[in-house]
Design a protein around this motif. Sequence first.
Motif, PDB file in Angstrom:
ATOM      1  N   LYS A   1     -26.987 -49.439 -18.847  1.00  0.00           N
ATOM      2  CA  LYS A   1     -26.259 -48.490 -19.689  1.00  0.00           C
ATOM      3  C   LYS A   1     -24.753 -48.562 -19.429  1.00  0.00           C
ATOM      4  CE  LYS A   1     -29.929 -45.083 -20.437  1.00  0.00           C
ATOM      5  NZ  LYS A   1     -30.368 -43.677 -20.212  1.00  0.00           N
ATOM      6  N   SER A   2     -24.368 -48.690 -18.173  1.00  0.00           N
ATOM      7  CA  SER A   2     -22.939 -48.764 -17.856  1.00  0.00           C
ATOM      8  C   SER A   2     -22.335 -50.069 -18.371  1.00  0.00           C
ATOM      9  CB  SER A   2     -22.712 -48.625 -16.348  1.00  0.00           C
ATOM     10  OG  SER A   2     -23.363 -49.654 -15.638  1.00  0.00           O
ATOM     11  N   ILE A   3     -23.105 -51.157 -18.297  1.00  0.00           N
ATOM     12  CA  ILE A   3     -22.632 -52.444 -18.829  1.00  0.00           C
ATOM     13  C   ILE A   3     -22.431 -52.342 -20.341  1.00  0.00           C
ATOM     14  CG2 ILE A   3     -23.277 -54.852 -19.244  1.00  0.00           C
ATOM     15  CD1 ILE A   3     -24.759 -54.736 -16.519  1.00  0.00           C
ATOM     16  N   ALA A   4     -23.402 -51.737 -21.007  1.00  0.00           N
ATOM     17  CA  ALA A   4     -23.305 -51.587 -22.461  1.00  0.00           C
ATOM     18  C   ALA A   4     -22.100 -50.749 -22.844  1.00  0.00           C
ATOM     19  CB  ALA A   4     -24.589 -50.956 -23.004  1.00  0.00           C
ATOM     20  N   LYS A   5     -21.891 -49.671 -22.123  1.00  0.00           N
ATOM     21  CA  LYS A   5     -20.760 -48.795 -22.430  1.00  0.00           C
ATOM     22  C   LYS A   5     -19.438 -49.520 -22.263  1.00  0.00           C
ATOM     23  CE  LYS A   5     -18.661 -44.342 -21.222  1.00  0.00           C
ATOM     24  NZ  LYS A   5     -18.679 -43.187 -20.291  1.00  0.00           N
ATOM     25  N   SER A   6     -19.297 -50.291 -21.179  1.00  0.00           N
ATOM     26  CA  SER A   6     -18.032 -50.997 -20.938  1.00  0.00           C
ATOM     27  C   SER A   6     -17.813 -52.098 -21.973  1.00  0.00           C
ATOM     28  CB  SER A   6     -18.000 -51.577 -19.521  1.00  0.00           C
ATOM     29  OG  SER A   6     -18.985 -52.577 -19.356  1.00  0.00           O
ATOM     30  N   LYS A   7     -18.917 -52.737 -22.419  1.00  0.00           N
ATOM     31  CA  LYS A   7     -18.787 -53.783 -23.439  1.00  0.00           C
ATOM     32  C   LYS A   7     -18.324 -53.183 -24.763  1.00  0.00           C
ATOM     33  CE  LYS A   7     -19.330 -57.902 -25.269  1.00  0.00           C
ATOM     34  NZ  LYS A   7     -18.487 -59.047 -24.886  1.00  0.00           N
ATOM     35  N   GLN A   8     -18.893 -52.046 -25.129  1.00  0.00           N
ATOM     36  CA  GLN A   8     -18.493 -51.376 -26.365  1.00  0.00           C
ATOM     37  C   GLN A   8     -17.032 -50.948 -26.306  1.00  0.00           C
ATOM     38  OE1 GLN A   8     -21.328 -48.194 -27.127  1.00  0.00           O
ATOM     39  NE2 GLN A   8     -23.035 -49.560 -26.674  1.00  0.00           N
ATOM     40  N   GLU A   9     -16.609 -50.447 -25.148  1.00  0.00           N
ATOM     41  CA  GLU A   9     -15.210 -50.025 -24.994  1.00  0.00           C
ATOM     42  C   GLU A   9     -14.266 -51.213 -25.055  1.00  0.00           C
ATOM     43  OE1 GLU A   9     -15.386 -47.932 -21.296  1.00  0.00           O
ATOM     44  OE2 GLU A   9     -16.058 -46.034 -22.218  1.00  0.00           O
ATOM     45  N   ALA A  10     -14.665 -52.337 -24.457  1.00  0.00           N
ATOM     46  CA  ALA A  10     -13.837 -53.539 -24.493  1.00  0.00           C
ATOM     47  C   ALA A  10     -13.693 -54.069 -25.914  1.00  0.00           C
ATOM     48  CB  ALA A  10     -14.446 -54.614 -23.589  1.00  0.00           C
ATOM     49  N   LEU A  11     -14.763 -53.995 -26.673  1.00  0.00           N
ATOM     50  CA  LEU A  11     -14.719 -54.460 -28.063  1.00  0.00           C
ATOM     51  C   LEU A  11     -13.782 -53.580 -28.887  1.00  0.00           C
ATOM     52  CD1 LEU A  11     -16.110 -56.745 -29.648  1.00  0.00           C
ATOM     53  CD2 LEU A  11     -17.831 -55.089 -30.365  1.00  0.00           C
ATOM     54  N   LYS A  12     -13.872 -52.298 -28.667  1.00  0.00           N
ATOM     55  CA  LYS A  12     -12.992 -51.366 -29.382  1.00  0.00           C
ATOM     56  C   LYS A  12     -11.536 -51.600 -29.007  1.00  0.00           C
ATOM     57  CE  LYS A  12     -12.360 -46.420 -30.333  1.00  0.00           C
ATOM     58  NZ  LYS A  12     -12.854 -45.049 -30.037  1.00  0.00           N
ATOM     59  N   ALA A  13     -11.290 -51.863 -27.727  1.00  0.00           N
ATOM     60  CA  ALA A  13      -9.924 -52.089 -27.250  1.00  0.00           C
ATOM     61  C   ALA A  13      -9.328 -53.397 -27.772  1.00  0.00           C
ATOM     62  CB  ALA A  13      -9.906 -52.086 -25.720  1.00  0.00           C
ATOM     63  N   ALA A  14     -10.195 -54.308 -28.218  1.00  0.00           N
ATOM     64  CA  ALA A  14      -9.708 -55.593 -28.726  1.00  0.00           C
ATOM     65  C   ALA A  14      -9.124 -55.476 -30.131  1.00  0.00           C
ATOM     66  CB  ALA A  14     -10.852 -56.613 -28.720  1.00  0.00           C
ATOM     67  N   ILE A  15      -9.292 -54.328 -30.764  1.00  0.00           N
ATOM     68  CA  ILE A  15      -8.711 -54.109 -32.093  1.00  0.00           C
ATOM     69  C   ILE A  15      -7.292 -53.568 -31.922  1.00  0.00           C
ATOM     70  CG2 ILE A  15      -8.907 -52.848 -34.272  1.00  0.00           C
ATOM     71  CD1 ILE A  15     -11.917 -52.688 -33.818  1.00  0.00           C
ATOM     72  N   PRO A  16      -6.285 -54.259 -32.436  1.00  0.00           N
ATOM     73  CA  PRO A  16      -4.908 -53.765 -32.311  1.00  0.00           C
ATOM     74  C   PRO A  16      -4.749 -52.383 -32.936  1.00  0.00           C
ATOM     75  CG  PRO A  16      -4.957 -56.020 -33.155  1.00  0.00           C
ATOM     76  CD  PRO A  16      -6.360 -55.521 -33.180  1.00  0.00           C
ATOM     77  N   SER A  17      -3.854 -51.606 -32.383  1.00  0.00           N
ATOM     78  CA  SER A  17      -3.676 -50.221 -32.848  1.00  0.00           C
ATOM     79  C   SER A  17      -3.348 -50.146 -34.336  1.00  0.00           C
ATOM     80  CB  SER A  17      -2.586 -49.521 -32.029  1.00  0.00           C
ATOM     81  OG  SER A  17      -1.359 -50.237 -32.133  1.00  0.00           O
ATOM     82  N   GLU A  18      -2.606 -51.145 -34.833  1.00  0.00           N
ATOM     83  CA  GLU A  18      -2.215 -51.098 -36.250  1.00  0.00           C
ATOM     84  C   GLU A  18      -3.403 -51.370 -37.174  1.00  0.00           C
ATOM     85  OE1 GLU A  18      -0.886 -55.313 -34.851  1.00  0.00           O
ATOM     86  OE2 GLU A  18      -1.073 -53.280 -34.023  1.00  0.00           O
TER      87      GLU A  18
END
Length: 538
Positions: free
Chosen positions: A5-22
């Motif tokens: 579960k912790s691995i999945a959560k960190s992967k989802q967060e990393a994917l979201k962070a890969a989208i530029p703010s703009e």
Amino acid sequence: MDSWKSIAKSKQEALKAAIPSEWIIPAHLLPSEHQTDVTSFPRQSGWFTDRELEILSTSAPRILAHLETGSWTSEEVTKVFCKAAAAAHQLTNCLSEIFFDEAIAQAKQLDEHLKKTGKPKGPFHGLPISLKDNFNIIGKDSCVGFTSLVNDPATYNSTLTDLLLEAGAVLYVKTNVPTAMMIAETVNNVLGRTVNPRNRKLTSGGSSGGESALIAFGASRIGVGTDIGGSLRIPAACTGIFTLRPSFGRFPNFQTRSGLAGQEAVNSVNGPMASTLEEITLYSKTVIDQEPWINDPKCLPIPWRPAEPKHRLKLAVMWNDGIVTPTPPVARALQETVNRLRQAGHQIIDWAPTGHHEARQLLQRKFVADGGKSVRELLAPTGEPFREEMRDYEKATEIGVHAMWQIHLERNTLQKEYLQRWNASGIDGILCPTTPYSSVEHGKFAYVGYTGVFNVLDYSAVSFPCGVKARKELDASHPSHQALSDIDDRIQKDYNASAVDGMPVSLQLVARRLEEEKVLMMTGVILQAMSAERKAKL
């Protein structure tokens, strides 16, 4: 928290962070959770410029023409598709890997190459192409829905990855898949569920459901998926796009990741997914023209063989497979298509589903022949549980080598008998449903028999939107339905005309083994007949 579960959560967060703010959709523009169809978002939100919308709506051959002349730059085109992919992911959860910065840098290099040499790098020069998660790209995960494979980046490229890069394609995203790529809906414990952009209450199919969602949304012109039991055709049908399931050996499939590594009783193949037949044909010819057999030891050295349009086809129609009845929208679409083909002068005969029950059973036995060991060993390192959809793998018992050889003998006999019947009939192809569904609510996709039989036979097949849409006022449940099987009874009872109202319906056209050019030609002939009939009514 459990390790997985912790691995999945960190992967989802990393994917979201890969989208530029703009490229994060502003809160005031986000569609309501109650808005099911988000395919209109690019056009109606005001978040995309007219120039960006022009690029997104331009077909791949025309994009390539602009790129070759330098009237459009790859950098601009790539940025537009990256932005659209970012939006698609936020609205459908369709991506598994995001590498926009690298894609834009690659696009700039291609623009410089054109400027310096006056020539494109290759036939895909500057065109963004999306890939299913199991295609290896050095430095990127290919987790295929397992938490144990997160943060385990590939150290080599798939053969197809290298071919596309050498041809000048720009790779910018990889797309979500179900666990082990063995579920007909795209859902896993790492990234969750991908939804259908045409109706987010419905599945985008699987296992290439991330690809189908991305393309149906309009954030990729050409994507590449794979198919071992319908994994190209099912998601294409669920989202109303085109795909080609080629026979094994026509396109390079070497060094891709598998959830059932080493399973070759039925071979996985890869193929293109796109919004138009023209783009499917462009990709297919271009890849084969690159002579992939030079680098893939299992690719067949068969050059592209143009198929001249045949003005009078002889097609067999399979109304059902003897196991599951198509749901009402699919049954109506098949009937309307057959009527139009007959009116256009094509010969139609009925096709009995002889051997289909046996083929379906063969496929099921092959997939679980290892007793679920392959899946279990990938789940175990992080304590990840079997998903409910994978219960057949959890409960399976391993069979021995001799028993597997007997399955191969059964398959070989079935292949020979089916081919003999085909040849005796003199048909060009078989027209049938791709799936029993137009699409279906999440968790309810229950049958892959219409696609899987042609994996056992290794026949070439196209899934194509036939121009018919589900309509609740026309597609009520079959009256007094006599179920062909228990699974048929379940599917018909689950059918909800209101849920799929307005969804495009796809059909499947099948040719014999290694007849990719012919099946693409025949699909074009069928679409032309359908179009001529519609015009005649106007």
